[in-house]
Design an enzyme around this catalytic site. Sequence first.
Site, PDB file in Angstrom:
ATOM      1  N   GLY A  22       0.819  -1.272   0.121  1.00 48.87           N
ATOM      2  CA  GLY A  22       0.001  -0.128   0.014  1.00 48.87           C
ATOM      3  C   GLY A  22       0.648   1.151   0.113  1.00 48.87           C
ATOM      4  N   HIS A  23       0.198   2.509  -0.146  1.00 46.99           N
ATOM      5  CA  HIS A  23       0.773   3.592  -0.340  1.00 46.99           C
ATOM      6  C   HIS A  23       1.686   4.032   0.944  1.00 46.99           C
ATOM      7  CE1 HIS A  23      -3.083   4.577   1.580  1.00 46.99           C
ATOM      8  NE2 HIS A  23      -2.582   5.552   2.341  1.00 46.99           N
ATOM      9  N   ASN A  24       2.805   4.833   0.899  1.00 46.88           N
ATOM     10  CA  ASN A  24       3.680   5.119   2.024  1.00 46.88           C
ATOM     11  C   ASN A  24       4.330   4.112   2.888  1.00 46.88           C
ATOM     12  OD1 ASN A  24       2.526   7.570   1.303  1.00 46.88           O
ATOM     13  ND2 ASN A  24       1.008   7.694   3.006  1.00 46.88           N
ATOM     14  N   SER A  32       1.428   2.928   5.229  1.00 45.60           N
ATOM     15  CA  SER A  32       1.987   3.527   5.906  1.00 45.60           C
ATOM     16  C   SER A  32       2.519   2.813   7.018  1.00 45.60           C
ATOM     17  CB  SER A  32       1.214   4.500   6.893  1.00 45.60           C
ATOM     18  OG  SER A  32       0.812   5.747   5.665  1.00 45.60           O
TER      19      SER A  32
END
Length: 365
Positions: free
Chosen positions: A258-260, A278
């Site tokens: 996922g993002h980050n 994150s």
Amino acid sequence: MGHTIRDIAAALGAEAEGDLDLTVRGAAEPAAAGPDQIALAMDPRYGEGIGKGRAQAAVVWPGADWRGMGLKAAIFAPRGRLAMSGLTRLMDPGPAIAPGVHAMALVDPSARIGAGAAIGPFVVIGAGVVIGPGARIASHVSIAEGARIGADALILQGARIGARVTIGDRFICQPGAVIGADGFSFVTPEKSGVEEIRETLGSRAEIRDQSWTRIHSLGAVTIGDDVEIGANVCIDRGTIRDTVIGSGTKLDNLVHIGHNVQVGRDCLLCGQVGIAGSARIGDRVVMGGQCGVNDNIFVGDDVICGGATKVFTNAPAGRVLLGYPAVKMETHVEIQKALRRLPRLANRVAALEKGRAGESGPERD
């Protein structure tokens, strides 16, 4: 192309005996091996299979009686799977991608292609892209604007590299992977039901209409050296900062990052692992198939998660985890033992309750 037993042993850094000039053209399991194939029998369990095949040479365990097996030559492998790694590397011809840029590839004039690169048909390379020397890019790959890819990359059919993605040297990408798609990030104008549940752990004041507003992804993806990406892996770009995959990390098919997310060095993430936005994953972390990691938590260095483990809270370095939710492996084993005893325990409790009811007898005035 054939390989002599001498050359194979040298490539593996292993000892060999017998006719070292014997040439083989492939490898096979012992019972299926032909006379021009080397049999793989690195464990005594597979030794009897050599007599069922027609191999003249084999990779065997130290101390094996290779002459008694009817072989003309043998290579000794103290660590079987490590020997298999070297042997398969030696014999793998790799994909057939003609050197140079194929006439049916579309390369933006501002892109820079390194020396010795091989770019197949229907490849699209965007503006400002930098491709390192020795890269091999198979058909139907697209590389968006501003991406940078290091030396000796191998990117196979249909992979998608997004804008501004940065990738190190010796990158391997299997077919269909998508690196640098937008993150899955949305917000509601008012506090959403999900936010409320997170605060109250289950209680909701009211259920009301809500709509989702997109948060765009301004970051990209940064990938280190010697990273391998499996088929249909998806790595989302970061919202503001980049999503990061550390050097030496290997991702199996259908992994989703996922993002980050930050994944450390030399991690091994098996099929269908999902890492939510994150989360931070330390170095040398191993996750079996279908593991999941909650958003915004930290998994420490050298953590090992068995298959289908779901990690909802921070995991200390070196911990071995199993289960849903994740617990120490030894705790999970005890929980499973207790679960198997539950039916007997329930029957005993029911019998005790029935006995007590019988002892008290009917109520009297």
